[in-house]
Each structure stands twice: as C-alpha cells, then as structure tokens.
Design an enzyme around this catalytic site. Structure first.
Site, PDB file in Angstrom:
ATOM      1  N   LEU A  77      -9.916   8.222  47.021  1.00  0.00           N
ATOM      2  CA  LEU A  77      -9.490   8.238  45.616  1.00  0.00           C
ATOM      3  C   LEU A  77      -9.059   6.832  45.201  1.00  0.00           C
ATOM      4  CD1 LEU A  77      -7.557  11.629  45.862  1.00  0.00           C
ATOM      5  CD2 LEU A  77      -9.778  11.238  44.786  1.00  0.00           C
ATOM      6  N   PRO A  78      -8.832   6.602  43.904  1.00  0.00           N
ATOM      7  CA  PRO A  78      -8.513   5.219  43.482  1.00  0.00           C
ATOM      8  C   PRO A  78      -7.251   4.650  44.115  1.00  0.00           C
ATOM      9  CG  PRO A  78      -9.162   6.561  41.602  1.00  0.00           C
ATOM     10  CD  PRO A  78      -9.038   7.494  42.756  1.00  0.00           C
ATOM     11  N   LYS A 105      -5.464  -3.901  54.682  1.00  0.00           N
ATOM     12  CA  LYS A 105      -6.552  -3.834  53.693  1.00  0.00           C
ATOM     13  C   LYS A 105      -6.202  -4.639  52.433  1.00  0.00           C
ATOM     14  CE  LYS A 105      -9.866  -2.583  50.985  1.00  0.00           C
ATOM     15  NZ  LYS A 105     -11.229  -3.032  51.106  1.00  0.00           N
TER      16      LYS A 105
HETATM   17  P1  NDP Z   1     -14.584   5.202  42.055  1.00  0.00           P
HETATM   18  O1  NDP Z   1     -13.858   4.822  40.828  1.00  0.00           O
HETATM   19  O2  NDP Z   1     -16.062   5.056  42.101  1.00  0.00           O
HETATM   20  O3  NDP Z   1     -14.275   6.753  42.412  1.00  0.00           O
HETATM   21  C1  NDP Z   1     -12.987   7.265  42.331  1.00  0.00           C
HETATM   22  C2  NDP Z   1     -12.986   8.724  42.751  1.00  0.00           C
HETATM   23  O4  NDP Z   1     -11.663   9.235  42.576  1.00  0.00           O
HETATM   24  C3  NDP Z   1     -13.901   9.617  41.921  1.00  0.00           C
HETATM   25  O5  NDP Z   1     -14.368  10.648  42.730  1.00  0.00           O
HETATM   26  C4  NDP Z   1     -12.938  10.128  40.858  1.00  0.00           C
HETATM   27  O6  NDP Z   1     -13.351  11.354  40.277  1.00  0.00           O
HETATM   28  C5  NDP Z   1     -11.719  10.354  41.687  1.00  0.00           C
HETATM   29  N1  NDP Z   1     -10.506  10.423  40.886  1.00  0.00           N
HETATM   30  C6  NDP Z   1     -10.051   9.494  40.011  1.00  0.00           C
HETATM   31  N2  NDP Z   1      -8.880   9.892  39.471  1.00  0.00           N
HETATM   32  C7  NDP Z   1      -8.612  11.099  40.005  1.00  0.00           C
HETATM   33  C8  NDP Z   1      -7.551  12.020  39.841  1.00  0.00           C
HETATM   34  N3  NDP Z   1      -6.522  11.769  39.019  1.00  0.00           N
HETATM   35  N4  NDP Z   1      -7.592  13.165  40.536  1.00  0.00           N
HETATM   36  C9  NDP Z   1      -8.618  13.427  41.377  1.00  0.00           C
HETATM   37  N5  NDP Z   1      -9.666  12.604  41.570  1.00  0.00           N
HETATM   38  C10 NDP Z   1      -9.645  11.444  40.894  1.00  0.00           C
HETATM   39  O7  NDP Z   1     -13.872   4.437  43.239  1.00  0.00           O
HETATM   40  P2  NDP Z   1     -14.492   3.862  44.591  1.00  0.00           P
HETATM   41  O8  NDP Z   1     -15.226   4.940  45.300  1.00  0.00           O
HETATM   42  O9  NDP Z   1     -15.176   2.566  44.297  1.00  0.00           O
HETATM   43  O10 NDP Z   1     -13.148   3.482  45.372  1.00  0.00           O
HETATM   44  C11 NDP Z   1     -12.340   4.459  46.006  1.00  0.00           C
HETATM   45  C12 NDP Z   1     -11.319   3.716  46.864  1.00  0.00           C
HETATM   46  O11 NDP Z   1     -12.003   2.906  47.811  1.00  0.00           O
HETATM   47  C13 NDP Z   1     -10.405   2.788  46.059  1.00  0.00           C
HETATM   48  O12 NDP Z   1      -9.118   2.823  46.597  1.00  0.00           O
HETATM   49  C14 NDP Z   1     -11.041   1.411  46.274  1.00  0.00           C
HETATM   50  O13 NDP Z   1     -10.080   0.366  46.154  1.00  0.00           O
HETATM   51  C15 NDP Z   1     -11.582   1.559  47.680  1.00  0.00           C
HETATM   52  N6  NDP Z   1     -12.722   0.713  48.029  1.00  0.00           N
HETATM   53  C16 NDP Z   1     -13.784   0.575  47.174  1.00  0.00           C
HETATM   54  C17 NDP Z   1     -14.850  -0.253  47.525  1.00  0.00           C
HETATM   55  C18 NDP Z   1     -16.016  -0.455  46.601  1.00  0.00           C
HETATM   56  O14 NDP Z   1     -16.801  -1.395  46.848  1.00  0.00           O
HETATM   57  N7  NDP Z   1     -16.208   0.362  45.566  1.00  0.00           N
HETATM   58  C19 NDP Z   1     -14.879  -0.971  48.806  1.00  0.00           C
HETATM   59  C20 NDP Z   1     -13.750  -0.692  49.657  1.00  0.00           C
HETATM   60  C21 NDP Z   1     -12.716   0.103  49.264  1.00  0.00           C
HETATM   61  P3  NDP Z   1     -14.336  11.385  38.994  1.00  0.00           P
HETATM   62  O15 NDP Z   1     -15.712  11.424  39.539  1.00  0.00           O
HETATM   63  O16 NDP Z   1     -13.918  12.608  38.270  1.00  0.00           O
HETATM   64  O17 NDP Z   1     -14.058  10.138  38.187  1.00  0.00           O
END
Ligand code: NDP
Length: 290
Positions: A63-64, A166
């Site tokens: 999750l974020p 991280k």
């Molecule tokens: P995204 O923004 O692509 O996805 C976020 C996810 O969290 C989605 O499934 C979203 O659901 C869900 N979400 C958001 N808010 C809520 C909520 N209030 N309740 C439940 N679910 C929620 O993020 P990433 O996949 O890119 O990143 C996820 C984590 O990984 C973060 O902490 C990021 O810092 C880390 N990360 C990311 C990298 C990258 O290159 N992208 C690399 C390494 C780490 P919905 O589909 O409904 O929006």
C-alpha cells in the site's frame, strides 16, 4: 500455501502474479476492478471482502504508506488467525510498523516489514531487492515466500529496520538525482553538449544510477515516463527526515533534500514521476531541458 494479497497497485499487481505460480493467492484491492482483472488474468481468487484474506497463512500488504496499512490492520484485526505471518511490503514508517507488529502480536500474528527496491520492472521480472525487519525465524518464513519476487533478500534487523533502511537508501537516490540535475544543467548553460556531459560524468567520479540510467532518457530523448511516483519518494524522504529528528542527528543535506522534494511535489502534482524534479531544477534557473 494460501496467501492473502492486499494492494494491487503498480508493484502489488505483478508481485501477486509471481506468488500465484506456487501458491493459492487470494487478492483484494480498494478499486475492485483491478482485483477482478488479476483473478481473471492470473487465476487468483477474488476476495469478496477484505476479511476473506484473513484465513491465509501469509497476508501481504503493498500500500502507499503505513497509514493505509494500519487501516487495513484495523479492518482485519477481528478476523486474523493465530500463527499467521503478516508481510508488509509497503515502504512504510518504522515507528508505525513497530506498533503494528505489537498490535498483531497480541493476536498471535507475526509481522515483518519487507519493503522492496527495483521499481516496477523489478516487480514484473521478480528481480526485486527485499529488505526485511523481523525476528530471524519470521525472516526465514518471509524469505521462503518472497523468493518468488526477488533475487536479493536481506535480513536487516528487528521489526522496523527494513522500513528504516528503505527510506534512507531512497533519500540517497533523491539527493543524487537533484545534484546531478543541477550540475548537468550548469554544464548545458556553459555550452557543453548534454551527451558529452553525461559521457564524462559516467566515465568518472560523478557516476551514479541517476547519471547512468535515470537521467539520460529524460534529458537527451525528452522522455519522462511515470516509473515511481514523486509522492511516494517524497513520503520516503519525509520519513527519513523524521527519523533524523528522532535521533537528534545533524543531517542538513537530508533536510534540504526533503524540502526540495516536497516543494517539487507541490509544484508538479501527485501524478508526477520522481525524476521530474529535474524539471524543477531547470525552472529554478528560468529555463527548461528542451
Ligand atoms: P500505487 O499507487 O501504484 O498503488 C497503491 C495501492 O494501494 C493500490 O492498490 C491502491 O488501490 C491501494 N490503496 C491506496 N490507498 C488505499 C487505501 N486508503 N486503502 C486501501 N488501499 C489503498 O503504488 P505502488 O505500487 O507504486 O507503491 C506501493 C508501495 O511500494 C509504496 O509504499 C511505494 O513507496 C513502494 N515502492 C514503489 C516502487 C515503484 O517503483 N512504484 C518501488 C519500490 C517501492 P487503488 O487501486 O484503489 O488505487
């Protein structure tokens, strides 16, 4: 093994796919269509409700921030089973994750923080580097699952230490992207060709992931893809800065990096890619990279 996977965003979607090759994976996502697509395309099981994931042997959150993880823990708490392992792959806040671990421990659920690095391409290719905070026993349990997602899996220390390293490593990257952009812009203003400036940088002591991989595509080809949200990167650096405050540490470069990234986020918006901070560097000099 039954795995409950919560959060099918840019990273979670491909991670859950790899896990489904060896495990029975049940998926939940806030926006249900993504979970439906995952089930349809990868044969995973669609959770009707988030609590359907509660009887899994392993629950994974991607999750974020730790805030959303805590909200999910609240919702799952009445249903979680003793003996479950909760793997939080989110890039979270170590202070929050330690408290989350305590709350879950009271229900007999083990917790590890297991943030990842390697970007979406690493998640797609199962080549992530994964840094884990938890007991040695829980680390071994988590490694057995996460080996399907990553090549390098490192036990960092107790709960919270995965999240800590991280955000620190992402802060190093943020500062490097910024200073490299500043100096390359200055080179451009001094009349040095960008390809030449990068060639010299990459053959010398200024070389980094930013100069070798991240910036050339943007600065030479003018391509600015969304690879990692600036909003996520800003969050990581803010957590790092708060850890510095907590330690009463003197970290002026970290503080400045956080200020620059937060200002860039306000300027560029929450859908910007983190390398777009280079555009702010140019704007601060009344110019652009074009
Ligand atoms: P995204 O923004 O692509 O996805 C976020 C996810 O969290 C989605 O499934 C979203 O659901 C869900 N979400 C958001 N808010 C809520 C909520 N209030 N309740 C439940 N679910 C929620 O993020 P990433 O996949 O890119 O990143 C996820 C984590 O990984 C973060 O902490 C990021 O810092 C880390 N990360 C990311 C990298 C990258 O290159 N992208 C690399 C390494 C780490 P919905 O589909 O409904 O929006």
């Amino acid at each position: 093994m039954r795995i409950g996977f919560i959060g099918l965003g840019a990273m979670g979607f491909p991670m859950a796919r790899h896990l489904s090759k060896e495990h029975e994976v049940i998926v939940w996502n806030r926006t249900r269509e993504k979970a439906e697509r995952h089930a349809r395309e990868h044969g995973t099981k669609l959770a009707g409700d988030i609590t359907d994931c509660a009887d899994a042997a392993v629950i994974i959150t991607m999750l974020p921030t730790s805030k959303e993880v805590d909200e999910v823990v609240d919702r799952m708490m009445p249903s979680v089973k003793e003996g479950t392992l909760w793997i939080d792959a989110t890039s979270g806040d170590p202070n929050v994750s330690r408290k989350t671990a305590e709350r879950l421990a009271a229900r007999g659920v083990a917790f590890v923080d297991a943030p990842v690095t390697g970007a979406v391409v690493g998640a797609e290719n199962a080549t992530l580097t994964i840094m884990i905070g938890g007991t040695p026993e829980d680390f071994e349990r988590a490694r057995e699952v996460l080996r399907l997602n990553g090549k390098t899996i490192i036990h960092v220390g107790p709960v919270g230490s995965g999240h800590a390293i991280k955000v620190l490593t992402n802060s190093i990257m943020g500062a490097t992207v910024w200073i490299t952009s500043e100096c390359l812009l200055l080179a451009k203003q001094l009349g040095i060709d960008m390809k030449t400036a990068l060639a010299v940088t990459n053959a010398g002591s200024g070389r980094s992931n930013a100069s070798e991989n991240l910036l050339p595509m943007r600065l030479i080809e003018g391509k600015w893809p969304l690879i990692f949200k600036l909003a996520h990167h800003d969050k990581d650096i803010r957590i790092a800065n708060s850890l510095a405050h907590q330690q009463h540490a003197s970290t002026p470069m970290l503080a400045l990096t956080q200020q620059l990234f937060t200002a860039s986020l306000h300027e560029l918006g929450d859908q910007a890619d983190y390398i777009e901070v280079a555009k702010i560097v140019a704007r601060m000099n009344g110019t652009s990279w074009d």
